[in-house]
Design an enzyme around this catalytic site. Sequence first.
Site, PDB file in Angstrom:
ATOM      1  CB  THR A  18       7.055 -13.822  12.029  1.00 31.69           C
ATOM      2  OG1 THR A  18       5.993 -14.475  12.311  1.00 31.69           O
ATOM      3  CG2 THR A  18       6.442 -12.623  11.768  1.00 31.69           C
ATOM      4  NE  ARG A  65      -3.560  -0.169   2.903  1.00 26.60           N
ATOM      5  CZ  ARG A  65      -3.759  -0.142   3.863  1.00 26.60           C
ATOM      6  NH1 ARG A  65      -3.744  -1.257   4.756  1.00 26.60           N
ATOM      7  NH2 ARG A  65      -4.479   0.873   4.613  1.00 26.60           N
ATOM      8  CG  ASN A 104       0.023  -1.580   7.672  1.00 25.74           C
ATOM      9  OD1 ASN A 104       0.787  -2.459   7.426  1.00 25.74           O
ATOM     10  ND2 ASN A 104      -0.812  -1.915   8.418  1.00 25.74           N
ATOM     11  CE  LYS A 162       5.010  -1.931   6.373  1.00 30.57           C
ATOM     12  NZ  LYS A 162       3.768  -2.912   6.925  1.00 30.57           N
ATOM     13  NE  ARG A 174      38.325  49.214 -16.094  1.00 31.22           N
ATOM     14  CZ  ARG A 174      38.334  49.689 -14.712  1.00 31.22           C
ATOM     15  NH1 ARG A 174      38.302  51.059 -14.678  1.00 31.22           N
ATOM     16  NH2 ARG A 174      38.307  49.055 -13.614  1.00 31.22           N
TER      17      ARG A 174
END
Lengths: 464, 464, 464
Positions: B78, B15, B227, B22, B439
């Site tokens: 996990t 998302r 998320n 992430k 100059r």
Amino acid sequence: MPDNVLILAGGQGKRMKVKSPKVLCEVLGIPMLQWVINSCEKSGLSNICVVKGYEAEQIDAFLGDKYVTALQKERLGTGHAVMQAAEFLNSNKDGNTLVLCGDAPFVDTETITSALAFHNGNKNSVTVVTSEISNPTGYGRIIRNNNGISAIVEQKDANSEQLLVNEVNSGCFWFKTQDLIDILFDIKSDNSQGEYYLTDCITLLIEKGKRADAFKSLNPVISLGANDRKGLLHLNDIAREAVIDVHLENGVEFTCLDGVVISPEVSIGVGTKIQQGVTLRGKTVIGENCNIGPNCIIENTKIGNNVVLNNVQSYDAVLENNISIGPFVQLRPNTHILDGVKIGDFVEIKNSTIGKNTAVAHLTYVGDSDVGANVNFGCGAVTANHNGECKFRTEICDNAFIGCNTNLVAPVKIGKSAYTAAGSTITKDVPDGALAIERGTVSIKDGFATNRLAARNEKFSKLK
Amino acid sequence: MPDNVLILAGGQGKRMKVKSPKVLCEVLGIPMLQWVINSCEKSGLSNICVVKGYEAEQIDAFLGDKYVTALQKERLGTGHAVMQAAEFLNSNKDGNTLVLCGDAPFVDTETITSALAFHNGNKNSVTVVTSEISNPTGYGRIIRNNNGISAIVEQKDANSEQLLVNEVNSGCFWFKTQDLIDILFDIKSDNSQGEYYLTDCITLLIEKGKRADAFKSLNPVISLGANDRKGLLHLNDIAREAVIDVHLENGVEFTCLDGVVISPEVSIGVGTKIQQGVTLRGKTVIGENCNIGPNCIIENTKIGNNVVLNNVQSYDAVLENNISIGPFVQLRPNTHILDGVKIGDFVEIKNSTIGKNTAVAHLTYVGDSDVGANVNFGCGAVTANHNGECKFRTEICDNAFIGCNTNLVAPVKIGKSAYTAAGSTITKDVPDGALAIERGTVSIKDGFATNRLAARNEKFSKLK
Amino acid sequence: MPDNVLILAGGQGKRMKVKSPKVLCEVLGIPMLQWVINSCEKSGLSNICVVKGYEAEQIDAFLGDKYVTALQKERLGTGHAVMQAAEFLNSNKDGNTLVLCGDAPFVDTETITSALAFHNGNKNSVTVVTSEISNPTGYGRIIRNNNGISAIVEQKDANSEQLLVNEVNSGCFWFKTQDLIDILFDIKSDNSQGEYYLTDCITLLIEKGKRADAFKSLNPVISLGANDRKGLLHLNDIAREAVIDVHLENGVEFTCLDGVVISPEVSIGVGTKIQQGVTLRGKTVIGENCNIGPNCIIENTKIGNNVVLNNVQSYDAVLENNISIGPFVQLRPNTHILDGVKIGDFVEIKNSTIGKNTAVAHLTYVGDSDVGANVNFGCGAVTANHNGECKFRTEICDNAFIGCNTNLVAPVKIGKSAYTAAGSTITKDVPDGALAIERGTVSIKDGFATNRLAARNEKFSKLK
């Protein structure tokens, strides 16, 4: 003689973690002590004594010689602070004395003058200014009776009934000066802190048959102070919002308040738009229908109507009407910009007047100059006003055209409708209508890049 | 051997809608994974393995060769993630292993070390770090019993009584490494998601007679992740406020927090004022009593005391003391500015040293230069350090005066107290005390503007 | 013929305190009237009549000739306003007419089209669009019965039961046009205000046996308007947050929302980061993976992918891909920047094309120019495009190298791989591969500073 004001300003504010008196901590860029003085002076009270203590010299330096001060060498409570000003009180004891905390910046003139009227009208010996707050924990509670008040009870001394009282002492008092003098040195320090509390005066005066009463202020932040940086930030937030609210009410347009910080003395005309990130400081005055774009910083500058600024910083300048400036411009002190001027990007103006309808489009510095109307500055034009020792002025007359990357070496005068060629360094006056050109020898060296920049050419040929 | 750390970093974060893991999404400009690594290393834990999955090469590129990684090809929970690191666990199985989520950036050293002490002190096989939150919906509830905990029950498996528990799993665990290894591959995926849950270890260990307990962290945001972009913004807001709170506590003055973004490793001295819109990044260090004005961006810069910056951007520079710079200035890498220097507007300094009390007032570029003390740069002065192929250095000695719109074509040296005239292009060294002037021929062409710019003159005459 | 729209735009908005019709007050830089027109047109309704009143000429000037208007000379209520548009209604009376308040900017297409479908589906004579709000005080309450609604009761006329209704009139109605015409002039002004209320139509239509019903909109801000500057600021805040929410949902990264103001028609690609203080206006389109740094102002600009901007202002420009610009840069209209370009600080580009991989590092103005690929601009280079009367173009071919403080006096062409020496003023074309140099006489005056700047030297000697 007018009434007295005594401002208690001896505290350190340890948790602020700076070596300066707490009252010099700033809210919207103005020391808290100055907020309090301003409210007094706007109330017509100018006979002011400041009781200083911690880092007293900083208070002296800040006040200059404008106000009487008294030194509180040790800091033994609010009563003790007032004792140090006994000489000030004795010098003018016919009227009343307003006692204020120098670190409660939001005391207001409406409260000060209404409380005084109440004080005089009721022939009070002392009038405590109070406020009603939803959570009174930690504040001194006001105990009212049928004839004014009987006491101010501190948090730790209050019984369960008294703890429910949510009318509290703001730290601001009106005293009949002679009555205060009479009992001031009767205050004792026989309490747990070993301090002399000014609030003990209430009881002492009542014991002598005097009248004590409380004036409830409608100002919800009258007693608000700060003990640390977070509290000080909170005061800034409150002040910031209050100032902006007044301008919204006056018809100023704000589209996003983020980063908008406006000092309390700034004035803004109807229909002017203030965009996000704008800082307005000092005594800035802005006219009507202006558009002050994101991130402008305007300090002590007077701006007319229909002026459009875009990321401009302006300090001690005057801008007339129908002017457009920015983005990325700095106007330094003594800049005066007349009607219809257009200034573009990366321009600095300092100590100069820019005449009507003149254009300074980009990458230009105009310093110590008197510029006429309808002048056009080419990109990169510079007034060389400084020779390493002294500064000189440049004069540019109406309708002149200054070429790109021209140096005007001051003192020098460019005549009316005169013209300087791009890249020229002008060290002598140019007559009206003339072209001045300084140009070296031009040579074209064929094949230079082919021969000398072989590596560069090779790099590019590989890119393709 | 020290204890192990296993950071789970395989997730995609769909998302967020970007093609990167992430854990590389940033909070205050620092990837979440780096926040977690920093907390581990500050806790003395350096034996770290990162379990990567989605876009694993990006994790590799980010970590360099500093840490061990394990690849989780499919993302099956996990428990499955930890299985992929079995080799890492086996290589050092005497002590404990901390398992952390790489996308919960606010895990803190206090929690990590206290939880470990609790874990060792109670001879736990596993210690779950928990937090108490007001709305536990969606989190795994901690079921305590008389001897530690009996389970972590997921939302969907919880009965009505368990749903009332507001102590929840933070996703952070201390395991006795050997115990973890012993049961790791006994975890089953026979659940509705078909995933291997690390929390199943609790039950497996208890079944083997091991002790499981929970350590409640006081850090209210320990398990907070994001998320989507809105959640990530929320993490930024939390971190932003937490960092500023520490500086406020330390005595730094903030007048308006809008747009102020300070990286966690920045250090700021007492009494320094930070104004609205300031960004401080990287390992920036700011001394005492500085005033960092609106909209400065300061990155990896070391700043001394009493430095005033106004809309300055500084990258990898060093500024000593009592310096004033701005507005609208960029300091690029390897700039070193000594005491007392004043820099005005529209100035860029790059890879140069600026000596004491030197002034660079406006519209100037100083690159690849060694500048002495008391030098004065006129407006528009430029160090021409690049010839299209190579870059060269410029040396400007003490007390030199560089005229307006001067080009210093490197390599070149301007001697002590030497002087260059306005508009000169200097290609050769200038001796001490000399004036160098280039100059061209000056000519004045009378009547030029009158003849050639007739239309222009006519326009202005009509204006009047 | 399509359905009609009638927008009521006669009001003054006295408390805004400006001399313009209230509907021209802006939300996110767009007049409220335009918000309403946009929603109608996006709903496919283009047969629009605006009823103007206060400062009607300003409405005319704003609308141009795009829409029919009707003049309400006196302002005698919403019913009276609709009466002034009788001619418009009669000119197309077969379908329906949507009546809207021009100062309720948040009416949405979903509501407009769903309400019309409901209106037609139920063969209603009138359909009131309503919303449900928590505090309905001051709003007209919707009284429903078994067959639609029986009335809209104003606050002051409501009984205690009706006061509890929190479904309120949004001020937006669909009428069967012929039915509206039939009863429009039967509305009476025999009420306390002496005004003609459009809501009286409900009763009149029901009395004639027609059907009146209410369509409840889910848009919580559909009826929100503003009576003063504070209210208008509130509308800006609501719109600002709503616009940003959409971009967050789309995968745009925001790290701090302070000062971020994005117009509703701006489009931003996935993975692009928008930093604090960024203003995006008009029809700006930004691609993917860009980084728009603090305080950029981007207006009507099309930006590709992988573009990094840092404090850039861009107006009506096109930027391709892989470009890096800033800080402190202005891009003015008709700037087109191709892939791979790098622009540094204090640069203005106007009405020019900058070719691929070209570098414009600092303090440069490029105006009215066609610049090729791989060109390098030295610091202070300037295109002198304006001679006081006319503007001319400059052409710079691929691989050219423009020296520092070079003036390119247009019209002029710099050939491929040509090179201009620092400080040269170029007035004639330079061939491919050639070096062009304009240089004056160089002289070194030994001892100048020692003799002429004695005071200066003395000052510095004392400093040591």
